[in-house]
Design an enzyme around this catalytic site. Structure first.
Site, PDB file in Angstrom:
ATOM      1  CG  HIS A  89      -1.992   1.081   1.106  1.00 41.74           C
ATOM      2  ND1 HIS A  89      -3.305   0.781   0.808  1.00 41.74           N
ATOM      3  CD2 HIS A  89      -1.924   2.424   1.219  1.00 41.74           C
ATOM      4  CE1 HIS A  89      -4.010   1.907   0.764  1.00 41.74           C
ATOM      5  NE2 HIS A  89      -3.179   2.924   1.018  1.00 41.74           N
ATOM      6  CB  CYS A  90       3.312   2.794  -1.485  1.00 42.85           C
ATOM      7  SG  CYS A  90       3.740   1.644  -2.826  1.00 42.85           S
ATOM      8  CG  HIS A  91      -0.865   6.498  -2.103  1.00 45.90           C
ATOM      9  ND1 HIS A  91      -1.998   5.844  -2.540  1.00 45.90           N
ATOM     10  CD2 HIS A  91      -0.952   6.522  -0.747  1.00 45.90           C
ATOM     11  CE1 HIS A  91      -2.749   5.517  -1.498  1.00 45.90           C
ATOM     12  NE2 HIS A  91      -2.129   5.897  -0.401  1.00 45.90           N
ATOM     13  CE1 TYR A 132      -4.236  13.747  -1.361  1.00 44.82           C
ATOM     14  CE2 TYR A 132      -6.514  13.017  -1.211  1.00 44.82           C
ATOM     15  CZ  TYR A 132      -5.190  12.759  -1.480  1.00 44.82           C
ATOM     16  OH  TYR A 132      -4.801  11.497  -1.891  1.00 44.82           O
ATOM     17  NE  ARG A 170      -7.828   2.928  -1.285  1.00 45.95           N
ATOM     18  CZ  ARG A 170      -7.244   3.961  -0.702  1.00 45.95           C
ATOM     19  NH1 ARG A 170      -6.924   5.034  -1.402  1.00 45.95           N
ATOM     20  NH2 ARG A 170      -6.977   3.951   0.593  1.00 45.95           N
ATOM     21  CG  HIS A 174      -5.358   2.511   5.928  1.00 44.06           C
ATOM     22  ND1 HIS A 174      -4.096   2.152   5.520  1.00 44.06           N
ATOM     23  CD2 HIS A 174      -5.771   3.488   5.071  1.00 44.06           C
ATOM     24  CE1 HIS A 174      -3.753   2.892   4.468  1.00 44.06           C
ATOM     25  NE2 HIS A 174      -4.744   3.688   4.178  1.00 44.06           N
ATOM     26  CG  ASP A 190      -1.073   5.270   3.744  1.00 47.25           C
ATOM     27  OD1 ASP A 190      -1.427   5.300   2.547  1.00 47.25           O
ATOM     28  OD2 ASP A 190      -1.631   5.947   4.633  1.00 47.25           O
ATOM     29  CG  ASN A 203      -5.816  13.799   3.090  1.00 45.91           C
ATOM     30  OD1 ASN A 203      -5.835  15.013   2.946  1.00 45.91           O
ATOM     31  ND2 ASN A 203      -6.108  12.950   2.115  1.00 45.91           N
TER      32      ASN A 203
END
Length: 292
Positions: free
Chosen positions: A30-32, A48, A123, A180, A247, A252
């Site tokens: 889980h990463c962006h 955002y 997702r 999460h 993550d 945020n």
């Protein structure tokens, strides 16, 4: 008049080298990747604006942490334009997969294109600050499309929605992944109804969960140790269906920004069993993302 779009904090730039040595082939599930905005523009209707956190930054982070593979979870700030995520997967040389955000009218042909580009799931955000409940008719239709591809669905939920949505989630016919740890609040304890319901959902052989996002679960702040009992309960409930991730770059975050090296060591606090760490970081993502 166009609404003001808040800007979120960037990640801790001084990544510490973790004490825990991850096994060969370890996966950040889980990463962006954000931007750079000049190359991959952010969506006009985003909730955002993140600081740029490009592919090169993710690769450098993983090198420091001893991570060999990754799953890029496409972020809502890029809307349903999958270009930035597909670019990262293509540049990874086979070491990365992805999870998509799709338009409500997405076609089978477009999903096939995404599959060729390394996408293995979709997702859906149910979280209020990111737009709230999706249209359920769209949700059900996309699930059917995913089933034909052998994909899974990732569910990003607010803790208070786990109980009311439990029946809907239990009826899903494809693998589903809860992000999460369900975003439960550590101060409410492992006996809180939302977490009890999450453990009940994990009895379903299609249910997966990510034991990450400790900075979102914790009520005490860094080093987020109050999240550990929740991860341990999930590991005990479904060791073959738990995933772990950083993550990064932690969009945020209102409280303490985690250091990603510390998050690796936090995994070591969740379990000191090398075989279980390998299962969570290597074997489980193998089955969900690299089985084909």
């Amino acid at each position: 008049m166009k609404k003001d779009i808040p800007t979120c904090k960037g990640p801790d730039p001084d990544t510490r080298t973790p004490r825990l040595v991850l096994p060969p082939g370890a996966c950040d599930a889980h990463c962006h990747v954000f931007g750079p905005g000049a190359v991959f523009p952010y969506a006009e209707d985003r909730a955002y604006t993140p600081p740029d956190a490009p592919f090169e930054g993710l690769v450098a982070l993983h090198r420091k942490l001893g991570i060999a593979r990754a799953v890029i979870v496409h972020a809502s700030c890029h809307g349903s334009d999958m270009t930035v995520t597909l670019d990262g997967i293509a540049r990874s040389g086979g070491t990365m997969r992805g999870v998509a955000v799709v338009e409500k009218g997405v076609t089978d042909a477009e999903l096939a294109r995404l599959h060729e580009g390394g996408i293995r799931g979709v997702r859906f955000n149910f979280v209020r600050h990111l737009g709230g409940m999706p249209e359920m008719a769209v949700f059900q239709r996309v699930l059917s499309q995913c089933e034909a591809l052998g994909w899974h669905v990732v569910l990003h939920l607010d803790a208070q929605d786990i109980v009311p949505l439990a029946e809907t989630i239990a009826a899903i016919r494809i693998p589903f992944v809860i992000d999460h740890m369900g975003r439960v609040k550590a101060k409410d304890g492992v006996g809180q109804p939302a977490f009890r319901q999450l453990l009940e959902l994990m009895k379903n052989p299609l249910a997966w969960v990510k034991i990450c996002g400790s900075e979102r679960v914790s009520s005490a702040g860094a080093p987020f140790l109050d999240s550990v009992p929740f991860a341990q309960a999930l590991l005990a409930a479904a060791p073959d269906r738990c995933l772990w991730g950083t993550d990064w770059p932690h969009p945020n975050i209102a409280g303490d920004m985690p250091n990603d090296g510390d998050l690796v060591d936090l995994l070591g606090a969740m379990t000191d069993d090398p075989a279980l760490i390998r299962r969570v970081t290597v074997d489980n993502p193998d089955r969900l993302y690299w089985a084909d």
